[in-house]
Motif scaffolding. Structure first.
Motif, short mmCIF file in Angstrom:
data_model
loop_
_atom_site.label_atom_id
_atom_site.label_comp_id
_atom_site.label_asym_id
_atom_site.label_seq_id
_atom_site.Cartn_x
_atom_site.Cartn_y
_atom_site.Cartn_z
N TYR A 170 -19.14 -41.81 35.76
CA TYR A 170 -20.59 -41.87 35.99
C TYR A 170 -21.16 -40.45 35.90
O TYR A 170 -20.48 -39.48 36.23
CB TYR A 170 -20.90 -42.45 37.37
N CYS A 171 -22.39 -40.35 35.48
CA CYS A 171 -23.02 -39.04 35.33
C CYS A 171 -23.20 -38.40 36.71
O CYS A 171 -23.85 -38.97 37.58
CB CYS A 171 -24.37 -39.20 34.64
N PRO A 172 -22.63 -37.16 36.91
CA PRO A 172 -22.78 -36.49 38.20
C PRO A 172 -24.23 -36.12 38.49
O PRO A 172 -24.58 -35.87 39.64
CB PRO A 172 -21.92 -35.23 38.04
N GLU A 173 -25.08 -36.05 37.47
CA GLU A 173 -26.49 -35.69 37.67
C GLU A 173 -27.34 -36.90 38.05
O GLU A 173 -28.12 -36.86 38.99
CB GLU A 173 -27.06 -35.06 36.38
N CYS A 174 -27.21 -38.01 37.27
CA CYS A 174 -28.15 -39.12 37.45
C CYS A 174 -27.47 -40.44 37.84
O CYS A 174 -28.15 -41.42 38.14
CB CYS A 174 -28.98 -39.32 36.18
N GLY A 175 -26.13 -40.46 37.81
CA GLY A 175 -25.42 -41.67 38.24
C GLY A 175 -25.29 -42.74 37.17
O GLY A 175 -24.68 -43.79 37.41
N PHE A 176 -25.83 -42.47 36.00
CA PHE A 176 -25.78 -43.43 34.89
C PHE A 176 -24.33 -43.61 34.43
O PHE A 176 -23.54 -42.67 34.49
CB PHE A 176 -26.62 -42.86 33.74
N CYS A 177 -24.00 -44.83 34.00
CA CYS A 177 -22.64 -45.08 33.50
C CYS A 177 -22.43 -44.35 32.18
O CYS A 177 -23.28 -44.42 31.29
CB CYS A 177 -22.45 -46.59 33.33
N TYR B 213 -20.14 -39.43 27.90
CA TYR B 213 -21.48 -38.94 27.55
C TYR B 213 -22.53 -39.71 28.34
O TYR B 213 -22.44 -40.92 28.51
CB TYR B 213 -21.70 -39.16 26.05
N CYS B 214 -23.54 -38.98 28.82
CA CYS B 214 -24.66 -39.62 29.52
C CYS B 214 -25.81 -39.76 28.54
O CYS B 214 -26.35 -38.75 28.06
CB CYS B 214 -25.08 -38.81 30.73
N ASP B 215 -26.20 -40.99 28.29
CA ASP B 215 -27.25 -41.24 27.31
C ASP B 215 -28.63 -40.94 27.90
O ASP B 215 -29.60 -40.81 27.18
CB ASP B 215 -27.18 -42.70 26.84
N ARG B 216 -28.70 -40.83 29.21
CA ARG B 216 -29.99 -40.53 29.85
C ARG B 216 -30.23 -39.02 29.86
O ARG B 216 -31.29 -38.54 29.52
CB ARG B 216 -29.99 -41.09 31.28
N CYS B 217 -29.19 -38.25 30.29
CA CYS B 217 -29.31 -36.78 30.35
C CYS B 217 -28.99 -36.11 29.01
O CYS B 217 -29.20 -34.90 28.86
CB CYS B 217 -28.38 -36.20 31.41
N LYS B 218 -28.48 -36.90 28.08
CA LYS B 218 -28.11 -36.38 26.75
C LYS B 218 -27.11 -35.23 26.86
O LYS B 218 -27.30 -34.16 26.27
CB LYS B 218 -29.36 -35.91 25.96
#
Ligand SMILES: [Zn+2]
Length: 181
Positions: free
Chosen positions: A5-12, A26-31
């Motif tokens: 999970y993204c350590p910044e936003c929690g997105f899978c 890769y986090c598709d939200r934080c790019k």
């Protein structure tokens, strides 16, 4: 450790090709990519002017074997600064000369150990509460008190590097008065 999970936003995260590095989470939200993480630590063999080594008893690590000074690096700190700080914190001693002894991977805990030989003047210890006791041990007696010499044991690697450095300076058999070979 591989991120799920993204350590910044929690997105899978999902695996995405990252050039030569292959698939990287890769986090598709934080790019952004999240490369595998691991801890950076220092381990310091503390030696005094009489070629005695400081061995520490720390019951939270082992009741049987004695350790070197070790600890986690903190952000913004160099490995050298961490090594000097840890020797001061754990033993209350000031490092006069620090010799780098390479990096070593500690697989069990996924830690990159930056190894050092820390030269100090012989004096009494002022121990941290993390350390139950410490003692000055002769070079020849130290290995039997350290963790067993298995592959990946950084203690023995540093110890052997120190012996090699003595040998290189033609001190072997004269100044330290014994031979381990
Ligand atoms: Zn994110």
């Amino acid at each position: 450790m591989r991120y799920k999970y993204c350590p910044e936003c929690g997105f899978c995260l999902f695996d995405k090709e990252a050039g030569d590095d292959g698939a990287v989470p890769y986090c598709d939200r934080c790019k952004r990519y999240w490369f595998d993480s691991f801890s950076c630590c220092v381990i310091v063999m503390v030696v005094n002017e009489f070629n005695e080594i400081a061995l520490l008893r720390q019951s939270y690590i082992s009741d049987e074997y004695q350790t070197f000074v070790a600890g986690f690096m903190t952000p913004g700190e160099t490995a050298e600064q961490a090594a000097v700080r840890e020797v001061k914190e754990e033993l209350g001693l000031d490092v006069g000369k620090l010799v780098y002894a390479g990096t070593h991977w500690f697989a069990k805990r996924e830690q990159l150990m930056h190894a050092f030989i820390g030269h100090v003047r012989r004096s009494d210890f002022r121990l941290s509460t993390e350390v139950d006791s410490a003692s000055w041990v002769s070079l020849e007696d130290a290995p039997s008190k350290m963790f067993p010499d298995r592959p990946g044991n950084t203690q023995h690697i540093i110890y052997r590097q120190y012996l090699d450095s003595l040998s290189d300076r033609k001190f072997r058999g004269t100044r330290i008065g014994f031979s381990l070979w």
